[in-house]
Design a protein around this motif. Structure first.
Motif, short mmCIF file in Angstrom:
data_model
loop_
_atom_site.label_atom_id
_atom_site.label_comp_id
_atom_site.label_asym_id
_atom_site.label_seq_id
_atom_site.Cartn_x
_atom_site.Cartn_y
_atom_site.Cartn_z
N ASP A 58 89.24 -31.86 22.69
CA ASP A 58 90.47 -31.81 21.73
C ASP A 58 91.03 -33.18 21.65
OD1 ASP A 58 89.77 -29.07 21.71
OD2 ASP A 58 91.71 -28.46 22.69
N GLY A 59 91.40 -33.51 20.49
CA GLY A 59 91.92 -34.82 20.27
C GLY A 59 92.11 -35.03 18.66
N TYR A 60 91.80 -36.47 18.53
CA TYR A 60 91.95 -36.99 17.16
C TYR A 60 90.77 -37.73 16.79
CZ TYR A 60 96.54 -35.06 16.96
OH TYR A 60 97.63 -34.19 16.91
N ALA A 61 90.02 -37.60 15.92
CA ALA A 61 88.77 -38.34 15.38
C ALA A 61 89.45 -39.75 14.47
CB ALA A 61 88.06 -37.89 14.59
N ALA A 108 83.62 -41.24 11.28
CA ALA A 108 84.54 -41.25 12.44
C ALA A 108 83.77 -42.07 13.80
CB ALA A 108 85.01 -39.83 13.27
N GLY A 109 84.38 -43.08 14.53
CA GLY A 109 83.87 -43.77 15.61
C GLY A 109 84.16 -43.53 17.03
N LYS A 110 85.30 -43.11 17.09
CA LYS A 110 85.85 -42.30 18.52
C LYS A 110 86.72 -40.96 18.29
CE LYS A 110 86.47 -45.25 21.54
NZ LYS A 110 86.97 -46.48 22.39
N VAL A 111 87.02 -40.08 19.35
CA VAL A 111 87.79 -39.36 19.56
C VAL A 111 88.54 -39.54 20.56
CG1 VAL A 111 88.19 -36.55 19.85
CG2 VAL A 111 86.26 -37.33 18.45
N ILE A 112 89.86 -39.66 20.29
CA ILE A 112 91.09 -39.81 21.17
C ILE A 112 91.48 -38.60 21.93
CG2 ILE A 112 93.20 -41.02 21.94
CD1 ILE A 112 91.10 -42.98 20.77
N ARG A 113 91.42 -38.23 22.88
CA ARG A 113 91.86 -36.89 23.62
C ARG A 113 93.30 -36.80 23.34
NH1 ARG A 113 90.41 -37.83 29.87
NH2 ARG A 113 88.97 -39.28 28.72
N ILE A 114 93.57 -35.67 23.36
CA ILE A 114 94.85 -35.30 23.18
C ILE A 114 95.96 -35.76 24.03
CG2 ILE A 114 94.87 -32.83 24.23
CD1 ILE A 114 96.52 -33.36 20.65
N GLU A 115 95.62 -35.85 25.30
CA GLU A 115 96.50 -36.29 26.32
C GLU A 115 97.12 -37.79 26.26
OE1 GLU A 115 94.20 -32.96 27.99
OE2 GLU A 115 93.54 -34.64 26.72
N LYS A 116 96.12 -38.46 25.41
CA LYS A 116 96.56 -39.83 24.93
C LYS A 116 97.31 -39.91 23.89
CE LYS A 116 93.15 -41.98 27.99
NZ LYS A 116 92.12 -42.90 27.98
N THR A 117 98.02 -38.87 23.32
CA THR A 117 98.64 -39.10 21.91
C THR A 117 100.29 -38.53 22.07
OG1 THR A 117 97.99 -36.82 21.19
CG2 THR A 117 96.70 -38.76 20.72
N ILE A 129 98.44 -43.32 22.19
CA ILE A 129 99.17 -44.37 23.05
C ILE A 129 98.29 -45.48 23.51
CG2 ILE A 129 100.27 -44.34 25.19
CD1 ILE A 129 101.82 -42.84 23.02
N THR A 130 96.93 -45.01 23.82
CA THR A 130 96.02 -45.90 24.20
C THR A 130 94.61 -45.55 23.76
OG1 THR A 130 95.13 -47.18 26.48
CG2 THR A 130 95.57 -44.87 26.49
N THR A 131 93.66 -46.47 24.22
CA THR A 131 92.06 -45.98 23.73
C THR A 131 91.60 -45.28 24.72
OG1 THR A 131 90.13 -46.82 22.69
CG2 THR A 131 91.32 -48.14 24.88
N GLU A 132 90.15 -45.20 24.38
CA GLU A 132 89.31 -44.42 25.42
C GLU A 132 88.25 -45.16 25.47
OE1 GLU A 132 89.33 -41.44 26.55
OE2 GLU A 132 90.60 -40.12 25.41
N GLU A 133 87.38 -45.27 26.98
CA GLU A 133 86.50 -46.07 27.18
C GLU A 133 85.11 -45.45 26.59
OE1 GLU A 133 85.61 -46.43 31.43
OE2 GLU A 133 87.79 -47.27 31.96
N LYS A 134 85.18 -44.15 26.33
CA LYS A 134 83.90 -43.74 25.78
C LYS A 134 84.32 -42.98 24.30
CE LYS A 134 81.73 -42.02 30.09
NZ LYS A 134 81.24 -40.91 30.81
N SER A 135 83.21 -42.79 23.58
CA SER A 135 83.65 -42.42 22.17
C SER A 135 83.97 -40.91 22.14
CB SER A 135 82.41 -42.49 21.35
OG SER A 135 81.18 -41.50 21.79
#
Length: 405
Positions: A58-61, A108-117, A129-135
């Motif tokens: 779950d997150g944001y693309a 879309a190139g990445k999904v940022i998980r909900i915990e980082k928003t 808030i921050t990026t992800e190491e993986k897509s």
């Protein structure tokens, strides 16, 4: 009439059984009925799996080009739940709320998980808030490519395999037909299931044992009967069942008594494979081929019947399914005394344990041919070679670990 017999070794008897040419056939069955059936052809993937880009959480693309300068706010353009699609192009500063397993927009190139928003003051926006190491995106074809073999020929389908096939929309599979096997018990001493016990009579304990041994090995039992010692009736029943089955298994009637009519039929057969084996228990085990059907005549004694099935029938029934025997041949140490000697090799019903990288076998209670109390708890057969002196504890020998134990 007493008939002289020439015994052969267990290895020679097994070789004769293994040399029988088998006619294996195939059939198509619904996937819902295919558990533990054996595939008769390779199954290829009809498309990539997954066949669309999938969100790993779950997150944001967002666009790959927007993955920088955090923390920052993005405009939320919508939501994609599992099962939905998205066709609207994303622009710089856009984000799409997305659920685990849902379709990821093509751009879309990445999904940022909900915990980082975090929620933004403007309800149409989200703060990342921050990026992800993986897509966090599973690309199409990551697991399986279109045309790959997803399940190979001669593999036994299991519940996991059913899931794999269902994921590719497979609804039916081609499998090997199970051999059809008839079981005939003979003996005037046999009681019917609902009879009262009486002197000189016994219940047909071999029948239920053989049926379930056949079925767990991969055969179909569609005929069972028990017959009195009547030569004409036994002959008629044998002929009827040989005409419609790949294998007929009999138990009883193969010794040297005046009423052992199965032995009489064996001597008149197209091909007598053997009618005595250098083994205990079950030296009178007999096999013959009549009208291209194998008749396997096992001893009526429960211990000998049990042993004979594993020595000769289990590998044959497995071969009909293009499968190796499930019996595991190992070297093992005799760990407890067995003092009986014999002129033939004995296949002793035992239990085993594995410790210190070595198998150990233990004689399992009473091991007479007619004994059956240890059939439930026997987990292996161990070889006691013919000898005039007992085998010493600590001697290494051959053992065969039994399946489903």
């Amino acid at each position: 009439m007493l008939t002289r017999r020439t015994p052969i070794s267990v290895a020679d008897a097994q070789e004769k059984i293994n040399a029988i040419p088998l006619k294996t056939e195939t059939e198509v069955v619904a996937l819902t009925s295919a558990n533990h059936r054996i595939l008769a052809e390779d199954i290829h993937a009809p498309y990539d799996y997954p066949h669309f880009r999938r969100a790993g959480m779950d997150g944001y693309a967002i666009l790959a080009s927007d993955d920088h300068d955090y923390p920052r706010e993005f405009t939320v353009r919508g939501e994609i739940q599992a099962g939905a699609t998205w066709d609207t192009p994303l622009h710089s500063g856009d984000a799409v709320r997305i659920m685990t397993g849902a379709y990821v927009p093509k751009d879309a190139g990445k999904v940022i998980r909900i915990e980082k928003t975090r929620p933004a003051d403007d309800q149409t926006k989200v703060q990342i808030i921050t990026t992800e190491e993986k897509s966090n995106i599973t690309e199409a074809g990551t697991d399986v490519k279109n045309g790959d073999i997803i399940l190979p020929k001669n593999q036994e389908i299991n519940p996991g395999g059913l899931a794999v096939l269902t994921a590719f929309g497979v609804q039916a599979v081609k499998v090997y037909k199970k051999p059809r096997i008839a079981i005939i018990a003979t003996g005037t001493e046999l009681l019917a299931a609902n009879d009262q016990i009486e002197p000189g009579k016994i219940f047909n304990s071999n029948g239920i044992m053989l049926k379930n041994l056949v079925e767990e090995t991969g055969g179909i039992v569609d005929f069972e009967t028990q017959l009195p010692d009547n030569a004409a009736l036994i002959k008629q029943t044998l002929e009827e069942q040989m005409a419609t089955h790949e294998i007929v298994i009999t138990d009883g009637g193969v010794s040297v008594g005046d009423f052992d009519y199965i032995g009489d039929e064996a001597r008149k057969a197209d091909q007598l494979l053997f009618n005595k084996i250098k083994q205990r228990p079950g030296s009178v085990t007999t096999a013959f081929v009549q009208n291209n059907t194998l008749v396997m005549a096992l001893s009526g004694n429960p211990g000998a019947c049990f042993t004979g099935f594993y020595l000769y029938m289990e590998p044959l029934i497995r071969r009909y399914q293009h499968q190796a025997s499930r019996i595991k041949h190992v070297r093992a140490i005799l760990a407890a005394p067995y003092n009986k000697t014999n002129g033939f090799d004995r296949y002793l019903r035992c239990t085993y344990e594995f410790k210190n990288n070595q198998f150990y076998v233990y004689p399992n209670g009473i091991n007479r041919s007619g004994s059956l109390a240890n059939l439930q708890t026997t987990t292996c057969l161990a070889l006691i070679p013919h000898s005039t002196t007992p085998m010493k504890v600590g001697t290494e020998t051959d053992a065969w670990l039994l399946p489903f134990k």
